[in-house]
Design a protein around this motif. Structure first.
Motif, PDB file in Angstrom:
ATOM      1  N   THR A 126       0.896  -1.227  -0.082  1.00  0.00           N
ATOM      2  CA  THR A 126       0.053   0.138  -0.073  1.00  0.00           C
ATOM      3  C   THR A 126       0.855   1.289   0.051  1.00  0.00           C
ATOM      4  O   THR A 126       0.290   2.347   0.288  1.00  0.00           O
ATOM      5  CB  THR A 126      -0.912   0.061   1.205  1.00  0.00           C
ATOM      6  OG1 THR A 126      -0.050  -0.293   2.393  1.00  0.00           O
ATOM      7  CG2 THR A 126      -2.020  -1.087   1.258  1.00  0.00           C
ATOM      8  N   ASN A 127       2.117   1.133  -0.296  1.00  0.00           N
ATOM      9  CA  ASN A 127       3.175   2.290  -0.309  1.00  0.00           C
ATOM     10  C   ASN A 127       3.109   3.245   1.000  1.00  0.00           C
ATOM     11  O   ASN A 127       3.117   4.188   0.892  1.00  0.00           O
ATOM     12  CB  ASN A 127       2.702   3.174  -1.476  1.00  0.00           C
ATOM     13  CG  ASN A 127       3.693   4.067  -1.935  1.00  0.00           C
ATOM     14  OD1 ASN A 127       5.144   3.669  -1.790  1.00  0.00           O
ATOM     15  ND2 ASN A 127       3.424   5.275  -2.660  1.00  0.00           N
ATOM     16  N   LEU A 128       3.085   2.423   1.976  1.00  0.00           N
ATOM     17  CA  LEU A 128       3.045   3.044   3.322  1.00  0.00           C
ATOM     18  C   LEU A 128       4.305   2.731   3.937  1.00  0.00           C
ATOM     19  O   LEU A 128       4.300   2.989   5.423  1.00  0.00           O
ATOM     20  CB  LEU A 128       1.955   2.718   4.053  1.00  0.00           C
ATOM     21  CG  LEU A 128       0.579   3.418   3.826  1.00  0.00           C
ATOM     22  CD1 LEU A 128      -0.609   2.961   4.455  1.00  0.00           C
ATOM     23  CD2 LEU A 128       0.591   4.886   3.802  1.00  0.00           C
ATOM     24  N   HIS A 129       5.145   1.978   3.721  1.00  0.00           N
ATOM     25  CA  HIS A 129       6.275   1.312   4.304  1.00  0.00           C
ATOM     26  C   HIS A 129       7.266   2.516   4.690  1.00  0.00           C
ATOM     27  O   HIS A 129       7.789   2.398   6.007  1.00  0.00           O
ATOM     28  CB  HIS A 129       7.053   0.337   3.578  1.00  0.00           C
ATOM     29  CG  HIS A 129       8.095  -0.517   4.349  1.00  0.00           C
ATOM     30  ND1 HIS A 129       9.382  -0.305   4.382  1.00  0.00           N
ATOM     31  CD2 HIS A 129       7.898  -1.376   5.254  1.00  0.00           C
ATOM     32  CE1 HIS A 129      10.175  -1.016   5.403  1.00  0.00           C
ATOM     33  NE2 HIS A 129       8.983  -1.791   5.627  1.00  0.00           N
ATOM     34  N   ASP A 130       7.474   3.624   4.083  1.00  0.00           N
ATOM     35  CA  ASP A 130       8.305   4.519   4.570  1.00  0.00           C
ATOM     36  C   ASP A 130       7.734   5.500   5.666  1.00  0.00           C
ATOM     37  O   ASP A 130       8.386   6.042   6.175  1.00  0.00           O
ATOM     38  CB  ASP A 130       8.604   5.440   3.252  1.00  0.00           C
ATOM     39  CG  ASP A 130       9.592   4.866   2.349  1.00  0.00           C
ATOM     40  OD1 ASP A 130      10.161   3.755   2.605  1.00  0.00           O
ATOM     41  OD2 ASP A 130       9.770   5.258   1.129  1.00  0.00           O
ATOM     42  N   VAL A 131       6.437   5.552   5.783  1.00  0.00           N
ATOM     43  CA  VAL A 131       5.799   6.110   7.024  1.00  0.00           C
ATOM     44  C   VAL A 131       4.989   5.129   8.048  1.00  0.00           C
ATOM     45  O   VAL A 131       4.262   5.754   8.747  1.00  0.00           O
ATOM     46  CB  VAL A 131       4.729   7.122   6.420  1.00  0.00           C
ATOM     47  CG1 VAL A 131       5.325   8.230   5.591  1.00  0.00           C
ATOM     48  CG2 VAL A 131       3.793   6.231   5.668  1.00  0.00           C
ATOM     49  N   ARG A 132       5.703   4.015   8.321  1.00  0.00           N
ATOM     50  CA  ARG A 132       5.064   3.013   8.874  1.00  0.00           C
ATOM     51  C   ARG A 132       5.437   3.480  10.519  1.00  0.00           C
ATOM     52  O   ARG A 132       4.646   2.883  11.448  1.00  0.00           O
ATOM     53  CB  ARG A 132       5.954   1.670   8.847  1.00  0.00           C
ATOM     54  CG  ARG A 132       7.291   1.581   9.111  1.00  0.00           C
ATOM     55  CD  ARG A 132       7.971   0.405   8.632  1.00  0.00           C
ATOM     56  NE  ARG A 132       9.516   0.319   9.040  1.00  0.00           N
ATOM     57  CZ  ARG A 132      10.438   0.885   8.091  1.00  0.00           C
ATOM     58  NH1 ARG A 132      10.110   1.684   7.023  1.00  0.00           N
ATOM     59  NH2 ARG A 132      11.622   0.610   8.579  1.00  0.00           N
ATOM     60  N   LYS A 133       6.216   4.253  10.848  1.00  0.00           N
ATOM     61  CA  LYS A 133       6.440   4.734  12.081  1.00  0.00           C
ATOM     62  C   LYS A 133       5.688   5.944  12.595  1.00  0.00           C
ATOM     63  O   LYS A 133       5.563   6.577  13.706  1.00  0.00           O
ATOM     64  CB  LYS A 133       7.981   4.867  12.390  1.00  0.00           C
ATOM     65  CG  LYS A 133       8.846   3.733  12.231  1.00  0.00           C
ATOM     66  CD  LYS A 133       8.569   2.448  13.483  1.00  0.00           C
ATOM     67  CE  LYS A 133       9.574   1.602  12.986  1.00  0.00           C
ATOM     68  NZ  LYS A 133       9.318   0.206  13.945  1.00  0.00           N
ATOM     69  N   LYS A 134       4.888   6.629  11.551  1.00  0.00           N
ATOM     70  CA  LYS A 134       4.460   7.742  11.811  1.00  0.00           C
ATOM     71  C   LYS A 134       2.936   7.464  12.389  1.00  0.00           C
ATOM     72  O   LYS A 134       2.312   6.466  12.126  1.00  0.00           O
ATOM     73  CB  LYS A 134       4.173   8.369  10.365  1.00  0.00           C
ATOM     74  CG  LYS A 134       3.501   9.851  10.574  1.00  0.00           C
ATOM     75  CD  LYS A 134       3.387  10.609   8.973  1.00  0.00           C
ATOM     76  CE  LYS A 134       2.940  11.891   9.126  1.00  0.00           C
ATOM     77  NZ  LYS A 134       2.798  12.563   7.760  1.00  0.00           N
ATOM     78  N   ALA A 135       2.560   8.420  13.221  1.00  0.00           N
ATOM     79  CA  ALA A 135       1.190   8.454  13.797  1.00  0.00           C
ATOM     80  C   ALA A 135       0.142   8.545  12.757  1.00  0.00           C
ATOM     81  O   ALA A 135      -0.074   9.321  12.045  1.00  0.00           O
ATOM     82  CB  ALA A 135       1.044   9.333  14.931  1.00  0.00           C
TER      83      ALA A 135
END
Length: 314
Positions: A126-135
């Motif tokens: 889902t192209n969210l791996h780079d922001v996986r630590k973001k709230a």
């Protein structure tokens, strides 16, 4: 694999009949459920997602493997279901990775190692791996919708239901979300509920048009558009002329274009001076169906649609 809906009806305590004898056969792949607000789409979605009961009818999910009675065996449905509702809430202070891990546990993935692999794969998909630590509270609308799809994909579902998924998304996020849905829909049933005609025309090889709890048309986009071949006419007039034309012709849609009002009408023959023939579109079929100018005969099947040209009403 198919979802067979037969005679599904639902009336709320306030007397509103949200579903009126809904009958559909939904094959594997993307299937669009198109209709205005209040058409009964969300009621149908919630019923299929086991969140509410129907008054009557039956729903069978076949070859999953075996057959599941959707209305009776809710636990079995939930094991093969992915659901993204219209209003998808998140815990704003929890990261995407942690939230997806928690939801994976609720889905029955007890092995920590397995969960880690699944969560990482879905965040990449889902192209969210780079922001996986973001709230999650800091996610944009498009990012939240992609996270919603990620949680819906937990457990390798066979039936995925998405309700108004692109409402409020900007064009870039909408395109990205479309591509993701197409990728997902290759191997499972994806039921896409929306009032945006272009979402269905871009994505879905099969669709149904609903209004006031009833299925008005069902079939391929080509079959539904074909019902109006040679029957759509267009003209552009000033705003002052619109009411007079509406009184004289069967107008299915109007829109402002270059300072004038473009009017689409449905007619068997040339409606008069100023009109030119137009190639029908799925939007024309949608507005014609909603307006009661084209209907469905379930006993007839042509080109994958339960429709017949004789069902066109002008």
């Amino acid at each position: 694999m198919q979802l067979h809906i037969t005679g599904l009806s639902k009336t709320y305590p306030n007397g509103v009949q949200a579903l009126d004898d809904v009958t559909l056969s939904i094959p594997r792949g993307m299937f669009g459920l198109l209709g205005p607000n209040g058409a009964g789409k969300s009621t149908l979605m919630r019923t299929l997602a086991t969140l509410q009961d129907a008054d009557s009818g039956s729903v069978q999910l076949t070859d999953v493997p075996g057959t599941i009675n959707v209305l009776r065996d809710k636990d079995a449905v939930r094991r093969v279901l992915g659901y993204l509702p219209q209003d998808f809430g998140v815990y704003p202070k929890v990261s995407a990775e942690d939230m997806l891990d928690h939801l994976a546990q609720l889905k029955g993935l007890s092995s920590r190692g397995e969960r880690k692999d699944v969560v990482e794969r879905l965040l990449k998909q889902t192209n969210l791996h780079d922001v996986r630590k973001k709230a999650l509270g800091g996610f944009s609308g498009g990012m939240r919708q992609r996270f919603g799809i990620a949680q819906a994909l937990l457990g390798n579902p066979k039936l995925i239901i998405v309700d108004e998924p692109t409402a409020g998304l900007d064009p870039e996020e909408r395109s990205r979300f479309h591509n993701l849905l197409v990728e997902i829909g290759e191997e499972v049933i994806v039921l896409l509920s929306t009032h945006i005609v272009s979402d269905v025309s871009d994505l879905c090889p099969h669709l149904a048009i609903m209004n006031k709890g009833r299925v008005l048309l069902s079939g391929t986009p080509q079959a539904l558009v074909g019902l109006l071949k040679g029957r759509i006419w267009v003209t552009s007039v000033s705003r002052a002329e619109v009411d007079a034309l509406k009184a004289q012709h069967t107008v299915i849609s109007t829109r402002l274009y270059s300072g004038k009002t473009q009017i689409n009408v449905i007619a068997d023959g040339h409606p008069g001076p100023g009109f030119e023939p137009a190639e029908p579109t799925l939007e024309d079929a949608y507005f014609a169906a909603i307006g009661g100018h084209v209907g469905m005969k379930r006993s007839l099947v042509a080109d994958g649609a339960f429709v017949d040209t004789s069902s066109v009403i002008v």
